[in-house]
Scaffold this motif. Sequence first.
Motif, mmCIF file in Angstrom:
data_model
loop_
_atom_site.group_PDB
_atom_site.id
_atom_site.type_symbol
_atom_site.label_atom_id
_atom_site.label_comp_id
_atom_site.label_asym_id
_atom_site.label_seq_id
_atom_site.Cartn_x
_atom_site.Cartn_y
_atom_site.Cartn_z
ATOM 1 N N CYS A 42 41.021 39.886 43.072
ATOM 2 C CA CYS A 42 42.086 40.259 42.131
ATOM 3 C C CYS A 42 43.458 39.990 42.746
ATOM 4 O O CYS A 42 44.377 39.544 42.049
ATOM 5 N N TYR A 51 46.322 37.553 41.302
ATOM 6 C CA TYR A 51 47.714 37.973 41.151
ATOM 7 C C TYR A 51 48.658 36.962 41.809
ATOM 8 O O TYR A 51 49.707 36.626 41.249
ATOM 9 N N ILE A 78 48.449 41.720 35.827
ATOM 10 C CA ILE A 78 47.237 41.810 36.648
ATOM 11 C C ILE A 78 47.239 43.060 37.519
ATOM 12 O O ILE A 78 46.268 43.809 37.550
ATOM 13 N N LEU A 80 39.742 42.017 33.667
ATOM 14 C CA LEU A 80 39.905 41.407 34.991
ATOM 15 C C LEU A 80 38.828 40.359 35.259
ATOM 16 O O LEU A 80 39.119 39.287 35.802
#
Length: 193
Positions: A97, A101, A109, A132
Amino acid sequence: MQDDYLSTSNYSAQANARGALANLRKAGSTKLDNSPLALASVLSVLYSPLSDDEIGKNDWLTPSEKAVYYSLVSFSQHMQGATTKAHEPGIGFAQACGRLYAVSSSNSIKPRFDAMLLSRDENSMAVHLRSLISLLRNAGLPFDYARFAQDLRILVRSTKNAEDELARNRVQLRWSRDFASGTYFDRSAETAE
């Protein structure tokens, strides 16, 4: 299942994997509490079954059952239409993640990640998780689904004793660090070029 899905030589195995993943996505379209068949679909594709301690013995879902459900449903969504791996050992969910980003122009995000991580409500967590996973799939960013399931087991526990809270806080702290390291990883790769 991932290797079979991505296989170009064994069409039978590929078709079986595609079917299993489609069934998992279908199972993920309903709330787990309202669909015993969804849990059955997920448990039936496990290569090694849950232990006697992890399988429920009453009318309530265990943290292990919930974690396997959310992890495999997420994996099936991540693999939908994929041409590359969704599961990559050693890359944490939060790190992936963070990488997302770093390479994305979206400012949503980090708030989505934070909302998912801090959510005490499973339905809310599942909504943020689905968004996500969709973004990670579109960016071609894999992560370690086995480790993800282990962490989810801790995050979905419904008991709120001090030991569970400490374990939850540890996962949240590690994921916060992993998210940051994911953003730094991609920034350092860009400056090296």
